[in-house]
Design an enzyme around this catalytic site. Structure first.
Site, mmCIF file in Angstrom:
data_model
loop_
_atom_site.group_PDB
_atom_site.id
_atom_site.type_symbol
_atom_site.label_atom_id
_atom_site.label_comp_id
_atom_site.label_asym_id
_atom_site.label_seq_id
_atom_site.Cartn_x
_atom_site.Cartn_y
_atom_site.Cartn_z
ATOM 1 N N SER A 117 0.369 -9.885 -0.030
ATOM 2 C CA SER A 117 0.748 -11.178 -0.604
ATOM 3 C C SER A 117 -0.445 -12.020 -1.028
ATOM 4 C CB SER A 117 1.669 -11.954 0.354
ATOM 5 O OG SER A 117 2.882 -11.248 0.555
ATOM 6 N N ASN B 74 -2.890 -2.623 -7.292
ATOM 7 C CA ASN B 74 -2.043 -1.468 -6.969
ATOM 8 C C ASN B 74 -0.703 -1.707 -7.653
ATOM 9 O OD1 ASN B 74 -0.439 0.511 -5.904
ATOM 10 N ND2 ASN B 74 -0.481 -0.257 -3.794
ATOM 11 N N TRP B 75 -0.510 -1.004 -8.756
ATOM 12 C CA TRP B 75 0.709 -1.232 -9.534
ATOM 13 C C TRP B 75 1.960 -0.687 -8.840
ATOM 14 C CZ3 TRP B 75 -0.659 0.251 -15.346
ATOM 15 C CH2 TRP B 75 -1.667 -0.613 -15.809
HETATM 16 P P1 13P Z 1 1.687 -7.357 -2.358
HETATM 17 O O1 13P Z 1 0.443 -7.964 -2.941
HETATM 18 O O2 13P Z 1 2.808 -7.250 -3.340
HETATM 19 O O3 13P Z 1 2.075 -7.982 -1.056
HETATM 20 O O4 13P Z 1 1.306 -5.816 -2.015
HETATM 21 C C1 13P Z 1 0.183 -5.549 -1.277
HETATM 22 C C2 13P Z 1 -0.056 -4.095 -1.317
HETATM 23 O O5 13P Z 1 0.672 -3.318 -0.728
HETATM 24 C C3 13P Z 1 -1.187 -3.601 -2.116
HETATM 25 O O6 13P Z 1 -1.449 -2.266 -1.853
#
Ligand code: 13P
Length: 246
Positions: free
Chosen positions: A208, A9-10
């Site tokens: 994360s 998810n960019w």
């Molecule tokens: P992170 O991997 O940056 O924590 O984001 C997770 C996210 O919201 C994917 O949709």
């Protein structure tokens, strides 16, 4: 046996040169044992399609309108996403729920329109830290998912679910594999009870996920892959996560 699915998810990141570099890095690292997709900002969909069409990497959007068509300035319909060749679209991401006040019912409507156009909705659910601390995690995610299940009726088995605890998104604080597994098992039981197909449906974990924690998360029995934010923006990081889903 459910094949793993890794979705980048960019969010609102990228530029044409940066996207080209990222996608060529991902393409060069194929093949992957897992299914892989990227959810890109709307303006980049056609370019992602052109770059990825000859590969097995899929692309998708991060949202869609809850209306089919009409005077909804700024909105993008499920039909338009289908025309862009999208395999997936995220709905109900916590950032949309928080910043755009999206309700469970609105998320369900989006999922319905996507399915009608042949685009698989990735329905995001997850609790805030306050909700977790109050012991409400399971109630919250079950409520979020049940509204979608009821709206979709017999088509509910066609969705992908992503469990993303809000407190783990972009914070560097990942749910432990055991914490995530516990919620995934609850969601799978709910899907099984409602659709009879819970065992073949995919439930992704997001929040994360990094190269160094991906393998232990993906080893849990009900974690079928990941929805990756920050670590999907660099080819080396994203590729390492895709490889961790063997
Ligand atoms: P992170 O991997 O940056 O924590 O984001 C997770 C996210 O919201 C994917 O949709």
């Amino acid at each position: 046996m459910r094949n793993k699915l890794i979705v980048g998810n960019w969010k609102m990141h990228g530029s044409r040169p940066a996207n080209a570099e990222l996608l060529s890095g991902i393409l060069a690292a194929r093949p992957f044992a897992a299914d892989v997709a990227v959810c890109v900002p709307f303006p980049y969909l056609f370019e992602a399609a052109a770059t990825l069409a000859a590969s097995e990497i899929r692309w998708g959007a991060q949202d869609c309108s809850a209306h089919d068509q009409g005077a909804y300035t700024g909105e993008v319909s499920a039909q338009m996403l289908a025309e862009c060749g999208c395999r997936y679209a995220l709905v109900g991401h916590s950032e949309r729920r928080a910043y755009h006040h999206e309700s469970d019912a609105l998320v369900a409507e989006k999922a319905k329109l996507l399915l009608a156009r042949g685009v698989t909705p990735i329905v995001c659910v997850g609790e805030t830290l306050a909700e977790r601390d109050a012991g409400q995690t399971e109630d919250v995610v079950k409520r979020q998912l049940s509204v979608v299940i009821h709206a979709l009726a017999h088509c509910a088995s066609e969705i992908v679910v992503a469990y993303e605890p809000v407190w783990a998104i972009g914070t560097g604080r990942t749910a432990t594999p055991e914490q995530a597994q516990q919620v995934h098992a609850v969601l799978r039981a709910q899907l099984q009870a409602a659709t009879g197909h819970g065992e073949r449906m995919k439930i992704l974990y997001g929040g994360s996920v990094k190269a160094d924690n991906a393998a232990t998360l993906f080893a849990m029995p009900d974690i079928d892959g990941g929805l990756i934010g920050g670590a999907s923006l660099k080819a080396a990081d994203f590729v390492a996560i895709c490889r961790a889903a063997a």
